[in-house]
Design a protein around this motif. Sequence first.
Motif, short mmCIF file in Angstrom:
data_model
loop_
_atom_site.label_atom_id
_atom_site.label_comp_id
_atom_site.label_asym_id
_atom_site.label_seq_id
_atom_site.Cartn_x
_atom_site.Cartn_y
_atom_site.Cartn_z
N ARG A 126 0.83 -1.19 0.00
CA ARG A 126 0.00 0.00 0.00
C ARG A 126 0.87 1.25 0.00
O ARG A 126 1.79 1.37 0.81
N VAL A 127 0.59 2.15 -0.91
CA VAL A 127 1.28 3.45 -0.92
C VAL A 127 0.27 4.51 -0.51
O VAL A 127 -0.71 4.74 -1.21
N ARG A 128 0.51 5.12 0.62
CA ARG A 128 -0.46 6.12 1.10
C ARG A 128 -0.05 7.54 0.72
O ARG A 128 -0.86 8.46 0.76
N ALA A 129 1.23 7.73 0.42
CA ALA A 129 1.65 9.09 0.04
C ALA A 129 2.87 9.01 -0.86
O ALA A 129 3.69 8.09 -0.74
N SER A 130 2.98 9.98 -1.74
CA SER A 130 4.09 10.02 -2.70
C SER A 130 4.85 11.33 -2.51
O SER A 130 4.25 12.41 -2.56
N LEU A 131 6.15 11.21 -2.27
CA LEU A 131 6.99 12.41 -2.16
C LEU A 131 7.65 12.65 -3.50
O LEU A 131 8.36 11.78 -4.01
N VAL A 132 7.40 13.79 -4.08
CA VAL A 132 7.94 14.10 -5.41
C VAL A 132 9.02 15.17 -5.27
O VAL A 132 8.78 16.26 -4.73
N VAL A 133 10.21 14.82 -5.73
CA VAL A 133 11.37 15.71 -5.57
C VAL A 133 11.91 16.04 -6.96
O VAL A 133 12.20 15.15 -7.75
N CYS A 134 12.02 17.32 -7.23
CA CYS A 134 12.52 17.76 -8.53
C CYS A 134 14.01 18.07 -8.39
O CYS A 134 14.40 18.88 -7.54
N LEU A 135 14.84 17.42 -9.19
CA LEU A 135 16.30 17.59 -9.10
C LEU A 135 16.81 18.43 -10.26
O LEU A 135 16.36 18.26 -11.40
N TYR A 136 17.74 19.29 -9.96
CA TYR A 136 18.37 20.08 -11.03
C TYR A 136 19.81 20.37 -10.63
O TYR A 136 20.06 21.00 -9.60
N GLY A 137 20.72 19.89 -11.41
CA GLY A 137 22.13 20.27 -11.23
C GLY A 137 22.89 19.47 -10.20
O GLY A 137 24.03 19.11 -10.44
N LEU A 138 22.30 19.19 -9.06
CA LEU A 138 23.03 18.51 -7.99
C LEU A 138 22.42 17.13 -7.75
O LEU A 138 21.30 17.03 -7.27
N PRO A 139 23.15 16.07 -8.08
CA PRO A 139 22.58 14.73 -7.97
C PRO A 139 22.54 14.19 -6.55
O PRO A 139 21.82 13.25 -6.25
N GLU A 140 23.32 14.77 -5.65
CA GLU A 140 23.50 14.16 -4.32
C GLU A 140 22.21 14.08 -3.51
O GLU A 140 22.11 13.30 -2.58
#
Lengths: 534, 426
Positions: free
Chosen positions: A249-263
């Motif tokens: 079950r997935v109750r929430a999704s964290l969406v992270v936008c990356l630009y330039g820094l992969p770490e």
Amino acid sequence: MSGSPEAPADFDEAVYLALNPDVAAAVSSGASASGREHYVRFGAREGRRYLPISGEVRAPVVITMATRRADGSRAPPPAAFGVEAVHMSPGGGVFVAGWIDDATDPLASLTLRGEGFEYDLAQVSLARLRRSDVETRLGSGARHPYGFWSFLDLGRDLARIGTCQLIIRQESGAGVTVEAGVLSVPDADLRDAVLAWLAGTEQFGDRHAATVACLEGGLGAHLVAHSRRLTAAMVADPFVQRFGPEGGRVRASLVVCLYGLPEFLFLQNALFAGLPGIEEYELIFVSNSPHLADRLLRDARIASLVHGTRQTLVLLPGNVGFAAANNIGFAHARSDRIVAVNPDVMPRQQDWAQRHLDTVAALPPEQTALFGVPLYYEDGSLMHGGMYFTLDSAPVESRGRLVRHDLVRVEHYGKGAPPDDAALTRARPVPAVTGAFMSFRRDWFEWLGGFSDGFIFGHYEDADICLRSLAAGTPAWLHDIRLWHLEGKSSPRTPATEGATFVNRWQFSRSWAAAIRNGLLGPAPLHPLLRAPR
Amino acid sequence: MIVLILSVFHPELVRGGAQRVAWDLFQGLKQVPGVRPVFLAATDRGLPALYKTGACITGFDGLPDEYLFLADDVDPWWHKCSDPRLIEAYADFLLRLRPDIVHFHHFMRFGVELLTLTRQMLPDCRIVFTFHEFLAICAADGHMVRWTDGSLCDHATPARCHACIPEAPRERFVRREAYMKAHLRAVDAFTVPSDFMRRHFERWGLPASKITHIANGQMPPDGIPASPSERGARTRFGFFGQLVDVKGVWLLLQAVELLRADGFTAFTVEINGDNLRYASARRRAEIERFIEAEQTRPPGERIVSFAGSYHPSQTGERMARIDWCVVPSVWWESFALVISEAWACRKPVIAPDVGGPAERVTHEEDGLLFAFADARALADTLRRAAIEPDLWNLLAAGIAPPPTRRQMVREFLSLYAGGSAVRRSA
């Protein structure tokens, strides 16, 4: 004069003529023997450039003097002018820049004519700007914007256009037709170059207000349209890879936008994993940096093994900005609770993930349709306790008048305040919350149409969606779940992102200044939906 | 009980204190009935032929229970492994071996995320981590010496760390600390070889209840003379160790110069060790200038001689040539194995008054302490040691036997069994 010892070693005849069309005209008419001779005799002393600055046209410019008046008589040329850039992109972007001495004989029209199109830039998209180099060259002390520039989004393929005409006319009838070589530039490069240009423009008076004001009259709208077109193409077919356990079950999704820094991918995996409640979340990373693809794929594979996290990596072929990247990240989410999280947001409360789920489960739906949280600086002080709006008013010089420009400023409640000020951290409706952490009920986000991708790269789309939500009857809320936000350090800033800030502020102000004046102004707005429960 | 020991290098390939201790523990555990130790040593591209195509973990010279982790592309800031194949190979290795105890003697070259991965793969195993320096806290080589002025650092903050490494913004140190702590959460028990290190890690935020002091124990060096030579003057000083900056051989040479300038030359110094190539350009030039100048002197006027590298089996005979062992380190020095070696050979130690040396050496009882990083103070101490009658005999008589390997193995076995912290008095 070839080989004159005064000519610099890197002097290039073609580039000098391209940068100085009046010299090219003089050479063409026989008044000067060559560009090199002109430079040695006059150009060096006049401070004329013989090397292009980055992004400047290198294509040859040929002058024809055969501009004629309506009655067919030959028009005299302008006293002095220069066409410095005519760039076009395959997707239909056109950038023109130059200058003209029209302090006493105003520019009446600037017509761009090519195969199958003709536009008077002065009517559709033209801005004037200060050019102190031109002032020096002309020996002018006049407070006059000699520079001009234009950007058009023509929405048609301009890849194969080699030359076009730029017809300059002044009110006296003086004019000239410039046969300009077109520099073909990839769409994204053109957008970035134009934004960088915008960020570097000189203005008279309040530079910020004047730069934003110059986007009126078509420029801003064409820039936004061009960026939207680019974005649509880049998000059409992303590379998507899922990692970690399937099912569950997935109750929430964290969406992270990356630009330039992969770490940040492995950092957020390490910092979020293992905390109470996090096993019911998934992570979705959306990369706006195609050159990081290999590194991110490896790190996502490692992170899933090390932490057992469920995650999705969405790779885009270019930088579509915060709004479009989050929109596509949300589209790949497997839950009904979607959360935009900046890469530099870290847990401050170890049980934040569980508290987030509990908050959503316990509160009335209208209080959790869209909400933000208190965020903290690394020094422990409050960084965000919701956002509100103020107006900056500035006079902008235009044709000898001072025109009032109101620009909306987005402020954070309690920036730098002590960490536990309940007035700032308590649950309440607020005019807006930062996009650094925004939790949405998925159906509400979709009903709102997602983030507006008209904001280039980032900034203001968070406040924009909050205001659209408020206009639809559901204000954003702040709930007391605490995280760190190392603000402004998650992606490198470039001249193009600086330029985008001007466009976004212009667009946001244009969209919302009136509504903000009407009940949303200041830290204690009168809007009935923002009356906080006591 | 299977004990997997992870060592930063194999001591047969690259010398160093951390791998030496890990190796001694491995050898000691082999003697314990019912315990099967397995040694996994990271390596680097310095020995490229060890890297077999497609392999991530290989055996080592056919020796039972000894393996090499063919480390590659480890990010030196995050200490993160960037190759998923290595991660997968380690996970497979763990599942095949199923150790009861996984004892890390470093995360350098492995990647700190192997701690979390170990917990992920083997939820019931006991994870032990031995700190040999402060790399988890300190991004400036883990020494907690301020790059601003060479002074000792006793705690990290984003602003202080930024002062040492200005090119990294403060937030990067916050993230590094959070990242390290996130992975160190997987550890059941930490150990430190000197008690003072506990303070640094506790102040940094590790739970005090998880940190145990277990001294590094060793077998005595080979070749120790049965009894110390009977001689009057005790004017022969020796340095043993790497010629890198933090070991402070440059400080010792500065002290020699001061004494020579004072007109005091009735002593000798023998430098044993190598790896000058890893010293900073400034210190390397300083040392090389000294060597060159020393060699231009007539033999009778030379004070310092450079004896070069030595194998651990030669320690006893090298120690036999000197009277005093000088440890001029300019960092905290987490334990200083050389102190144990000197004591095993009945040589009093001259060391700085901080960190591991200060905890081990008792001033004027079994050695002499001098003010940290102070060449004048070291020079005065050398002079006193060389001329004060009976001082050597007094201090040599005060030397207690150093911690043994057997003792160390016993304490680690207690920790592996979940025993409470074994603490030595500071």
